[in-house]
Scaffold this motif. Structure first.
Motif, mmCIF file in Angstrom:
data_model
loop_
_atom_site.group_PDB
_atom_site.id
_atom_site.type_symbol
_atom_site.label_atom_id
_atom_site.label_comp_id
_atom_site.label_asym_id
_atom_site.label_seq_id
_atom_site.Cartn_x
_atom_site.Cartn_y
_atom_site.Cartn_z
ATOM 1 N N ALA A 1 0.942 3.404 -10.431
ATOM 2 C CA ALA A 1 -0.383 2.866 -10.109
ATOM 3 C C ALA A 1 -1.187 2.537 -11.359
ATOM 4 N N ARG A 2 -1.001 3.309 -12.410
ATOM 5 C CA ARG A 2 -1.735 3.010 -13.648
ATOM 6 C C ARG A 2 -1.189 1.761 -14.336
ATOM 7 N N ARG A 3 -0.075 1.254 -13.842
ATOM 8 C CA ARG A 3 0.535 0.044 -14.401
ATOM 9 C C ARG A 3 0.324 -1.187 -13.518
ATOM 10 N N TYR A 4 -0.384 -1.038 -12.397
ATOM 11 C CA TYR A 4 -0.564 -2.175 -11.491
ATOM 12 C C TYR A 4 -1.101 -3.415 -12.213
ATOM 13 N N ARG A 5 -2.139 -3.225 -13.029
ATOM 14 C CA ARG A 5 -2.742 -4.370 -13.711
ATOM 15 C C ARG A 5 -1.712 -5.090 -14.584
ATOM 16 N N ASN A 6 -0.974 -4.335 -15.362
ATOM 17 C CA ASN A 6 0.012 -4.960 -16.247
ATOM 18 C C ASN A 6 1.159 -5.594 -15.477
ATOM 19 N N GLY B 1 -2.377 2.377 -4.305
ATOM 20 C CA GLY B 1 -1.619 3.618 -4.312
ATOM 21 C C GLY B 1 -2.212 4.606 -5.297
ATOM 22 N N GLN B 2 -1.687 5.797 -5.283
ATOM 23 C CA GLN B 2 -2.201 6.851 -6.143
ATOM 24 C C GLN B 2 -1.281 7.082 -7.332
ATOM 25 N N ASP B 3 -1.869 7.550 -8.405
ATOM 26 C CA ASP B 3 -1.114 8.053 -9.546
ATOM 27 C C ASP B 3 -0.858 9.530 -9.238
ATOM 28 N N TRP B 4 0.407 9.892 -9.067
ATOM 29 C CA TRP B 4 0.729 11.221 -8.547
ATOM 30 C C TRP B 4 0.463 12.349 -9.543
ATOM 31 N N ASP B 5 0.160 12.007 -10.780
ATOM 32 C CA ASP B 5 -0.224 13.023 -11.755
ATOM 33 C C ASP B 5 -1.710 13.365 -11.697
ATOM 34 N N THR B 6 -2.495 12.594 -10.944
ATOM 35 C CA THR B 6 -3.953 12.744 -11.005
ATOM 36 C C THR B 6 -4.560 13.280 -9.713
ATOM 37 N N ILE B 7 -3.815 14.066 -8.972
ATOM 38 C CA ILE B 7 -4.349 14.738 -7.792
ATOM 39 C C ILE B 7 -5.151 15.958 -8.258
ATOM 40 N N VAL B 8 -6.377 16.070 -7.781
ATOM 41 C CA VAL B 8 -7.284 17.138 -8.214
ATOM 42 C C VAL B 8 -7.427 18.162 -7.090
ATOM 43 N N ILE B 9 -7.102 19.422 -7.397
ATOM 44 C CA ILE B 9 -7.166 20.494 -6.402
ATOM 45 C C ILE B 9 -7.863 21.693 -7.017
ATOM 46 N N ASP C 1 0.839 -1.198 0.000
ATOM 47 C CA ASP C 1 0.000 0.000 0.000
ATOM 48 C C ASP C 1 0.875 1.249 0.000
ATOM 49 N N LYS C 2 0.715 2.072 -1.036
ATOM 50 C CA LYS C 2 1.434 3.345 -1.142
ATOM 51 C C LYS C 2 2.942 3.156 -1.030
ATOM 52 N N VAL C 3 3.479 2.171 -1.764
ATOM 53 C CA VAL C 3 4.915 1.918 -1.644
ATOM 54 C C VAL C 3 5.621 1.746 -2.990
ATOM 55 N N LEU C 4 4.962 1.186 -4.011
ATOM 56 C CA LEU C 4 5.678 0.874 -5.244
ATOM 57 C C LEU C 4 6.234 2.113 -5.939
ATOM 58 N N HIS C 5 5.615 3.271 -5.736
ATOM 59 C CA HIS C 5 6.085 4.480 -6.414
ATOM 60 C C HIS C 5 7.452 4.954 -5.925
ATOM 61 N N ALA D 1 8.710 -3.590 -10.704
ATOM 62 C CA ALA D 1 8.453 -4.875 -11.353
ATOM 63 C C ALA D 1 9.149 -6.011 -10.600
ATOM 64 N N ARG D 2 10.346 -5.748 -10.127
ATOM 65 C CA ARG D 2 11.067 -6.773 -9.366
ATOM 66 C C ARG D 2 10.366 -7.060 -8.044
ATOM 67 N N ALA D 3 9.770 -6.035 -7.455
ATOM 68 C CA ALA D 3 9.029 -6.236 -6.204
ATOM 69 C C ALA D 3 7.809 -7.122 -6.429
ATOM 70 N N VAL D 4 7.121 -6.934 -7.559
ATOM 71 C CA VAL D 4 5.948 -7.765 -7.850
ATOM 72 C C VAL D 4 6.378 -9.195 -8.162
ATOM 73 N N ALA D 5 7.504 -9.366 -8.820
ATOM 74 C CA ALA D 5 8.036 -10.715 -9.044
ATOM 75 C C ALA D 5 8.351 -11.391 -7.714
ATOM 76 N N GLU D 6 8.860 -10.627 -6.770
ATOM 77 C CA GLU D 6 9.152 -11.160 -5.438
ATOM 78 C C GLU D 6 7.859 -11.505 -4.706
ATOM 79 N N ALA D 7 6.807 -10.745 -4.945
ATOM 80 C CA ALA D 7 5.500 -11.072 -4.364
ATOM 81 C C ALA D 7 5.037 -12.442 -4.843
#
Length: 229
Positions: free
Chosen positions: A159-164, A126-134, A96-100, A106-112
């Motif tokens: 975060a937008r790459r989590y699925r892939n 986690g959040q996509d840091w480009d998509t914060i709305v203010i 949670d809120k760590v891969l960024h 990718a290596r972390a997900v392989a380790e998972a």
């Protein structure tokens, strides 16, 4: 670290964050690894439910805090890409809120995948840091602040790459949901300051909070997948 802990506590205490955290606990089984566990809240909450919960974090100070706050949990200092666990030794994996912030997500997900037992479930949030709305009277400045903060991270758009990432590592039954955290009060001000907002821009946001006109929305991506045999 005290500033980071204050921010994490403020985020984790919000009702929307509590609800989202509950969603991440679903179907993780009886032995769960929380990577990037921070102050240990998820580990503590899972342990209270009778789950064997193991938290790892690269920051020794965070692990020290987690041990003090949640003595029922198990905590270790460890790298997300080199976990001190045997192959197939956990039924659930949570990041949670760590891969960024990792050099190689990718290596972390392989380790998972390695540490998960067949049929085990991985959950990435986690959040996509480009998509914060203010909402702001100065949208150009706001856009600059958001993008500058994002560009200072190793992988701000992971975060937008989590699925892939999950699909690339052989996970199946992959799902993705988006949950939005919304602030309309002064509780958002430390978050905005942490983004890099200052001076007249931050003063405008403080005035908005006083006048009940503040609006901040942060979409949180939640992806999950099953480790195949």
């Amino acid at each position: 670290m005290s500033t980071l802990l204050t921010l994490l506590d403020a985020l984790d205490d919000r009702p929307q964050a509590v609800e989202l955290r509950e969603r991440t606990y679903s179907a993780l089984g009886g032995v769960v690894l929380d990577v990037g566990c921070g102050s240990g809240r998820a580990v503590g909450e899972l342990a209270a439910r009778g789950v064997r919960a193991i938290g790892v974090d690269a920051d020794p100070a965070m692990i020290e805090t987690a041990v003090a706050r949640w003595p029922a949990g198990e905590f270790q200092v460890a790298d997300a890409t080199a976990l001190p666990l045997d192959d197939g030794s956990v039924t659930g994996y949570r990041a949670d809120k760590v891969l960024h912030v990792l050099p190689d997500p990718a290596r972390a997900v392989a380790e998972a995948r390695r540490v998960l037992a067949p049929g085990g479930r991985a959950v990435l949030t986690g959040q996509d840091w480009d998509t914060i709305v203010i909402d702001s009277d100065d949208p150009a400045r706001t856009r600059s602040i958001v993008h500058a903060r994002a560009d200072g991270m190793p992988h701000p758009r992971i975060a937008r790459r989590y699925r892939n990432l999950l699909l690339d590592n052989g996970f199946t039954d992959v799902t993705v949901d988006v949950h939005t955290l919304v602030w309309t009060d002064a509780a958002a001000l430390p978050v905005l300051a942490d983004l890099g907002g200052e001076g007249a821009w931050l003063a405008e946001q403080a005035a908005r909070a006083r006048d009940d006109r503040l609006f901040v929305a942060v979409p949180i991506f939640l992806a999950a997948g099953t480790r195949t045999g």
